[in-house]
Design a protein around this motif. Structure first.
Motif, PDB file in Angstrom:
ATOM      1  N   THR A 124       0.811  -1.203   0.013  1.00 35.24           N
ATOM      2  CA  THR A 124      -0.056  -0.152   0.024  1.00 35.24           C
ATOM      3  C   THR A 124       0.948   1.295   0.036  1.00 35.24           C
ATOM      4  N   GLY A 125       2.203   1.097  -0.139  1.00 35.89           N
ATOM      5  CA  GLY A 125       2.956   2.478  -0.050  1.00 35.89           C
ATOM      6  C   GLY A 125       2.885   3.309   1.322  1.00 35.89           C
ATOM      7  N   ALA A 126       2.880   2.451   2.374  1.00 35.28           N
ATOM      8  CA  ALA A 126       2.680   3.255   3.642  1.00 35.28           C
ATOM      9  C   ALA A 126       4.125   3.463   4.120  1.00 35.28           C
ATOM     10  N   PHE A 127       5.046   3.141   3.692  1.00 36.44           N
ATOM     11  CA  PHE A 127       6.532   3.423   3.760  1.00 36.44           C
ATOM     12  C   PHE A 127       6.892   4.612   3.536  1.00 36.44           C
ATOM     13  N   GLU A 132       9.218   6.663   6.658  1.00 32.20           N
ATOM     14  CA  GLU A 132      10.605   5.924   6.460  1.00 32.20           C
ATOM     15  C   GLU A 132      10.865   5.440   7.653  1.00 32.20           C
ATOM     16  N   LEU A 133      11.103   6.353   8.652  1.00 34.97           N
ATOM     17  CA  LEU A 133      11.686   5.820   9.799  1.00 34.97           C
ATOM     18  C   LEU A 133      11.076   4.815  10.502  1.00 34.97           C
ATOM     19  N   ASN A 134       9.468   4.641  10.388  1.00 34.88           N
ATOM     20  CA  ASN A 134       8.770   3.751  10.913  1.00 34.88           C
ATOM     21  C   ASN A 134       8.980   2.243  10.410  1.00 34.88           C
ATOM     22  N   LEU A 136      12.048   1.452   8.924  1.00 37.73           N
ATOM     23  CA  LEU A 136      13.104   0.899   9.069  1.00 37.73           C
ATOM     24  C   LEU A 136      13.117   0.270  10.663  1.00 37.73           C
ATOM     25  N   VAL A 137      12.158   0.923  11.617  1.00 36.06           N
ATOM     26  CA  VAL A 137      11.704   0.304  12.841  1.00 36.06           C
ATOM     27  C   VAL A 137      11.254  -1.140  12.684  1.00 36.06           C
ATOM     28  N   GLY A 138      10.175  -1.274  11.895  1.00 37.64           N
ATOM     29  CA  GLY A 138       9.349  -2.438  11.644  1.00 37.64           C
ATOM     30  C   GLY A 138      10.414  -3.640  11.105  1.00 37.64           C
ATOM     31  N   VAL A 139      11.078  -3.443  10.150  1.00 36.73           N
ATOM     32  CA  VAL A 139      12.171  -4.273   9.579  1.00 36.73           C
ATOM     33  C   VAL A 139      13.047  -4.798  10.656  1.00 36.73           C
ATOM     34  N   THR A 140      13.722  -3.580  11.427  1.00 38.06           N
ATOM     35  CA  THR A 140      14.517  -4.117  12.602  1.00 38.06           C
ATOM     36  C   THR A 140      13.759  -5.065  13.655  1.00 38.06           C
ATOM     37  N   MET A 141      12.428  -4.790  13.670  1.00 41.42           N
ATOM     38  CA  MET A 141      11.714  -5.926  14.572  1.00 41.42           C
ATOM     39  C   MET A 141      11.525  -7.221  14.146  1.00 41.42           C
ATOM     40  N   LEU A 142      11.227  -6.998  12.970  1.00 41.06           N
ATOM     41  CA  LEU A 142      11.092  -8.523  12.230  1.00 41.06           C
ATOM     42  C   LEU A 142      12.540  -9.302  12.273  1.00 41.06           C
ATOM     43  N   MET A 143      13.660  -8.685  12.201  1.00 46.03           N
ATOM     44  CA  MET A 143      15.081  -9.310  12.474  1.00 46.03           C
ATOM     45  C   MET A 143      15.127  -9.695  13.784  1.00 46.03           C
ATOM     46  N   LEU A 144      14.792  -9.194  14.593  1.00 50.27           N
ATOM     47  CA  LEU A 144      14.901  -9.346  16.143  1.00 50.27           C
ATOM     48  C   LEU A 144      13.978 -10.330  16.489  1.00 50.27           C
ATOM     49  N   ALA A 145      12.663 -10.417  15.854  1.00 50.08           N
ATOM     50  CA  ALA A 145      11.766 -11.721  16.142  1.00 50.08           C
ATOM     51  C   ALA A 145      12.288 -12.810  15.373  1.00 50.08           C
ATOM     52  N   LEU A 146      12.936 -12.757  14.519  1.00 50.28           N
ATOM     53  CA  LEU A 146      13.512 -14.223  13.838  1.00 50.28           C
ATOM     54  C   LEU A 146      14.691 -14.499  14.738  1.00 50.28           C
ATOM     55  N   ALA A 147      15.572 -13.594  15.045  1.00 51.08           N
ATOM     56  CA  ALA A 147      16.692 -13.951  16.244  1.00 51.08           C
ATOM     57  C   ALA A 147      16.252 -14.551  17.564  1.00 51.08           C
ATOM     58  N   ASN A 148      15.015 -13.930  18.102  1.00 50.35           N
ATOM     59  CA  ASN A 148      14.878 -14.300  19.369  1.00 50.35           C
ATOM     60  C   ASN A 148      13.800 -15.877  19.518  1.00 50.35           C
ATOM     61  N   ILE A 222       5.982   7.083  17.072  1.00 47.63           N
ATOM     62  CA  ILE A 222       5.872   7.515  15.938  1.00 47.63           C
ATOM     63  C   ILE A 222       4.383   7.617  15.284  1.00 47.63           C
ATOM     64  N   ILE A 223       3.534   6.535  15.492  1.00 47.25           N
ATOM     65  CA  ILE A 223       2.521   6.513  14.878  1.00 47.25           C
ATOM     66  C   ILE A 223       1.572   7.613  15.430  1.00 47.25           C
TER      67      ILE A 223
END
Length: 577
Positions: A124-127, A132-134, A136-148, A222-223
């Motif tokens: 939907t182009g919400a990035f 853009e900052l949110n 980046l935060v979401g992608v980082t959360m995905l990476m941390l969720a995979l690691a955890n 941010i939201i």
């Protein structure tokens, strides 16, 4: 009474009521897709609640323990303390198996909700700016969720998780020059080390959860600061949010969702068995379990390792092992592309404006095609992680399944992406409201040459108009020859009108806007699916002739004489009194 006094005393000292009133008045969109992020949040809450209970009984140690418990096949067996406490937790602790399995299911749902939420934001182009900052935060959360998830999966020290941990260690060691040092640093020695499980435990229950909680807080802040984006619709503009207020309607709906998430997770934990470690047995370096598949969110890495050919190269005298490419390069490139996508799309399209209205997937066929290609590719890798199970079910040789999956990994994503691009383009050009309404004419038109929209990469910024800042005029779609939106300048502002030549209908918009893009956005909300074209503005009014000037002057003179007569008559009446 006591609570009321306490609230008043607190407000007298902290002055929280203005902030609370503003927060309660915040409006949230009503579209169901905005609840995906809340499912991830509530799954995280379930993870924290169940995880606290599990830490009371789990022993994060590699020391030897003799298991004595209700599970008879392991009674009297010497295992690690971590494995023995996991089996005891599952069989002898009241509600231990329910909590452990609910924790595992919550982890799976948590990662899935983040992934689907990111997919919704992507398509939907919400990035785009200013979010853009949110992203980046979401992608980082995905990476941390995979690691955890992986660290928690590896802590019980059973044979299946130990095999997965050994694979990850091998992937890390494949990094040239620094791989062995990184693996040694992370494990505290050679694999398997005595420090391995304690370090996994600290990472799983302390480091990564703290980062996740911090990022969730930043994400929500941010939201609140930027307000929600929303889909185009009647009354929805770049300057408002149409939906439900935080209190009471949205709060009740969100609490109901929270209850449903907990109910589903506990139902899965109680009714659907997952990760029965007592059946796998304790980890032993000289043994392996087969068939063995990890959880779905890391299965793509396992599938990539299985499909990639055993190629090894030498660079500057250093060996680059085969696991480096599917294990390190693929994952690194994937997350690098996710981090860079908002800026890459802005650079390619030249669209630097702020966006509050979302796209539909059809509005940007190129983005939709790329997203479907990536999702299909990783879907094939997830399926490839179970190639041994497929070979057993289909009764075919394993290497035959590998060959087919390798072909599918190369061909199927391209076909799916091309089909998604074609369908999105057909929906954007035609008048079909849904995918099932497409006709053969719509698909044939989509295969034709690009018009002004397609040449610019589709409708961006939540509206029609050319992305990339091009000034080329846009032409109507070929299959809607008599129907279009006309946009024209009117001095320093822009106007628009809807024209249907076949029906002889012309409707002029009653609002003026400062830019042509805003005029196109307003027209798209009122008449979705109709392309727009710039036209010259209406000719200026001709200068008044001599007769018109004379009539106007005579009218002004007559009006002045009438007003003077009225004033004189009122003055005479006052003198008589």
């Amino acid at each position: 009474m006591i609570l009321d006094r306490l609230a008043r005393a607190t407000d007298d000292r902290l002055r929280l009521s203005p902030l609370t009133r503003r927060a309660m008045a915040k409006v949230f969109p009503d579209h169901w897709s905005f609840m995906l992020g809340e499912i991830a949040l509530y799954s995280l809450v379930a993870l924290v609640l169940t995880g606290v209970y599990l830490t009371l009984f789990f022993e994060p140690s590699s020391a030897d323990r003799v298991y004595h418990g209700s599970y008879a096949p392991l009674d009297g067996t010497t295992t690690s303390a971590a494995y023995a406490s996991t089996v005891r937790l599952s069989w002898d602790v009241r509600a231990g198996l329910l909590i452990r399995q609910t924790h595992h299911w919550a982890a799976l749902v948590f990662v899935a909700a983040i992934l689907v939420h990111l997919a919704r934001i992507f398509f939907t182009g919400a990035f785009r700016k200013p979010r853009e900052l949110n992203w980046l935060v979401g992608v980082t959360m995905l990476m941390l969720a995979l690691a955890n998830g992986f660290t928690g999966y590896s802590m019980p020290d059973d044979l299946l998780s130990g095999l997965g941990l050994r694979i990850i260690v091998s992937v890390v060691e494949s990094i040239p020059l620094v791989g062995s040092w990184l693996a040694f640093l992370g494990l505290g020695g050679e694999f398997p080390s005595d420090e391995m499980i304690p370090r996994l435990f600290v990472t799983h229950v302390l480091l990564v959860p703290a980062l996740l909680v911090a990022l969730v807080s930043v994400h929500l802040a941010i939201i609140v600061r930027q307000k929600h984006s929303q889909f185009p619709g009647p009354g929805r503009t770049d300057h408002n949010v149409v939906g439900s207020r935080l209190y009471p309607s949205y709060t009740l709906r969100s609490l109901a969702l929270f209850a449903w998430v907990l109910a589903v997770l506990f139902a899965l934990g109680g009714l659907v068995q997952i990760n029965p470690v007592w059946l796998y047995g304790p980890f032993a370096p000289d043994q392996a379990s087969s068939p063995a598949q990890p959880d779905w969110y890391v299965a793509w890495g396992d599938g990539a390792l299985r499909l990639f050919p055993p190629w090894e190269i030498h660079v500057a005298g250093h060996l680059v092992p085969a696991p480096f490419f599917p294990g390190v390069v693929l994952g690194g490139v994937t997350f690098l592309a996710l981090y860079a996508w908002p800026f890459l799309e802005r650079w390619c399209g030249g669209d630097r404006r702020a966006h509050q209205l979302l796209d539909r997937p059809r509005d940007h066929p190129v983005r939709t095609g790329i997203g479907v290609t990536a999702l299909t590719f990783f879907g094939v890798l997830v399926v490839a992680a179970g190639d041994d199970i497929l070979a057993r079910l289909l009764r075919v040789p394993l290497y035959g399944v590998l060959d087919v999956m390798r072909v599918l990994a190369l061909v199927l994503p391209l076909l799916a992406g091309a089909l998604a691009f074609l369908l999105a383009r057909a929906l954007r050009r035609g008048d079909a409201a849904r995918l099932g309404d497409l006709t053969g004419a719509d698909l044939r038109a989509a295969r034709g040459p690009a018009d002004g929209h397609a040449a610019a990469g589709g409708r961006t910024s939540g509206g029609t108009g050319s992305a990339g800042g091009t000034d080329e005029p846009e032409l109507p779609a070929p299959d809607r020859a008599g129907e279009r939106i006309e946009i024209w300048p009117d001095g320093a502002v822009w106007r628009w009108r809807y024209r249907d030549e076949r029906a002889g209908v012309v409707l002029v918009g009653n609002r003026v806007v400062p830019t042509p893009q805003e005029a196109a956005d307003a027209a798209r909300i009122a008449y979705p699916g109709v392309d727009h074209v710039r036209v010259p503005g209406p000719p200026p009014s001709p200068p008044p002739g001599r007769v018109s000037v004379a009539l106007r002057r005579w009218g002004n003179t007559a009006l002045g004489v009438s007003l003077l007569a009225v004033a004189l008559r009122q003055r005479r009446e006052r003198r008589r009194r």
